[in-house]
Design a protein around this motif. Sequence first.
Motif, short mmCIF file in Angstrom:
data_model
loop_
_atom_site.label_atom_id
_atom_site.label_comp_id
_atom_site.label_asym_id
_atom_site.label_seq_id
_atom_site.Cartn_x
_atom_site.Cartn_y
_atom_site.Cartn_z
N UNK A 152 0.85 -1.21 0.00
CA UNK A 152 0.00 0.00 0.00
C UNK A 152 0.88 1.25 0.00
N UNK A 153 0.65 2.11 -0.96
CA UNK A 153 1.40 3.37 -1.09
C UNK A 153 2.91 3.14 -0.98
N UNK A 154 3.46 2.23 -1.75
CA UNK A 154 4.90 1.90 -1.60
C UNK A 154 5.81 3.08 -1.90
N UNK A 155 5.27 4.10 -2.61
CA UNK A 155 6.07 5.29 -2.90
C UNK A 155 6.46 6.04 -1.62
N UNK A 156 5.72 5.77 -0.52
CA UNK A 156 6.05 6.41 0.77
C UNK A 156 7.17 5.68 1.49
N UNK A 157 7.49 4.48 1.04
CA UNK A 157 8.40 3.62 1.82
C UNK A 157 9.49 3.04 0.90
N UNK A 158 10.49 3.85 0.56
CA UNK A 158 11.51 3.37 -0.38
C UNK A 158 12.12 2.05 0.09
N UNK A 159 12.25 1.12 -0.83
CA UNK A 159 12.87 -0.18 -0.51
C UNK A 159 11.92 -1.18 0.11
N UNK A 160 10.63 -0.85 0.20
CA UNK A 160 9.70 -1.77 0.87
C UNK A 160 9.56 -3.09 0.10
N UNK A 165 10.02 -8.81 0.55
CA UNK A 165 10.45 -10.11 0.01
C UNK A 165 11.37 -10.83 1.00
N UNK A 166 12.24 -10.04 1.68
CA UNK A 166 13.13 -10.65 2.69
C UNK A 166 12.31 -11.30 3.81
N UNK A 167 11.28 -10.58 4.24
CA UNK A 167 10.42 -11.11 5.32
C UNK A 167 9.70 -12.38 4.86
N UNK A 168 9.20 -12.35 3.65
CA UNK A 168 8.52 -13.53 3.11
C UNK A 168 9.49 -14.72 3.05
N UNK A 169 10.73 -14.44 2.60
CA UNK A 169 11.72 -15.53 2.47
C UNK A 169 12.04 -16.12 3.84
N UNK A 170 12.25 -15.23 4.83
CA UNK A 170 12.57 -15.70 6.20
C UNK A 170 11.49 -16.63 6.73
N UNK A 171 10.25 -16.39 6.33
CA UNK A 171 9.15 -17.20 6.86
C UNK A 171 8.74 -18.33 5.92
N UNK A 172 9.61 -18.59 4.95
CA UNK A 172 9.41 -19.75 4.07
C UNK A 172 8.41 -19.53 2.96
N UNK A 173 8.05 -18.26 2.71
CA UNK A 173 7.00 -17.99 1.72
C UNK A 173 7.53 -17.73 0.31
N UNK A 174 8.84 -17.92 0.12
CA UNK A 174 9.34 -17.80 -1.25
C UNK A 174 9.83 -19.14 -1.77
N UNK A 175 9.47 -20.22 -1.09
CA UNK A 175 9.81 -21.52 -1.66
C UNK A 175 8.83 -21.84 -2.80
#
Length: 300
Positions: A152-160, A165-175
């Motif tokens: 949501x509104x990623x333009x407000x949060x550079x690098x989000x 994606x890092x958070x998803x990977x840590x929790x096994x959601x990028x397998x």
Amino acid sequence: MHIRTAAALAGALLGMPALFLPTSAAQAADEPQRTITIAHRGASAYAPENTLAAVDAADDLGIKWVENDVQRTKDGELIVMHDTTLNRTTDVEQLFPGRAPWKIADFTLDEIKRLDAGSWFGPEFANERVPTLKEYIRRVSHNRQSLLMELKAPELYPGIESQTLRQLRRQGWLNHQHVKHRLIVQSFNATSMETVHKLRPDVKTGFLGTPSVADLPKYAEFADQINPSHKTIDEAYVAAVHAVNGAHGKPFEVFTWTVNDAPTAVKVARMGVDGIITNTPDVVRDALEDAGHAVMAGSR
Ligand code: G3P
Ligand code: CA
């Protein structure tokens, strides 16, 4: 006789299990297309939006897909909330009266965790907190649900994009299993989806909006879905979107929003949409089942 029944009968006569019948027979033109139901901000008609209670409310209804909105706090933590300000869905105005306009980006996670994110919806939800993305994913995993995650509104949060994606990977959601079957990332911000696609080309992405048919090839470079408001579409538009292949070489999918009543659900299903995003997932799922358009729970 219905084509699938006829095919199954032919298979039985030949001693073949129906499972091994030619796909062309199983996907005959007279089959109703299947439409999945996605709980918008969780089952947000029954529990406060974007909370763990809303995830559980969807699960209690047997709904497999939940949609949420991801943003970032002042101290860089990912949280789940729709508005870019905290005041509509929490008691921030009482706890922090001098901090208008109460932007998420101006509050630390510790401060946000003090807020009551449930009472505005109903007194029985008084203990609900704003979930971190980590907590949210943990609950979706626990419930064996799938996630349509909006930046949501990623333009407000550079690098989000990379952070998420890092958070998803840590929790096994990028397998492979999650990327293939349980995760879609979407946004109104096309540049953000382009970034997600560049960083992780295997992740399915959606663009929120109703781009012109002429512009669809541009979106096909990075997106797999075109997800428009139901008020902006008709059968011809859905067919035109389906006629273009998305980033993974398959026809664009269409998930439309926000449909909260049975007649509209059946109407957009008949237009051919692949998914319906709704605050009342039970109403939509039941309407689709009655009309023969529903995906069975857990099958997609
Ligand atoms: O998932 C579609 C829908 O969530 C987009 O609108 O404002 O509810 O995030 P909004
Ligand atoms: Ca959303």
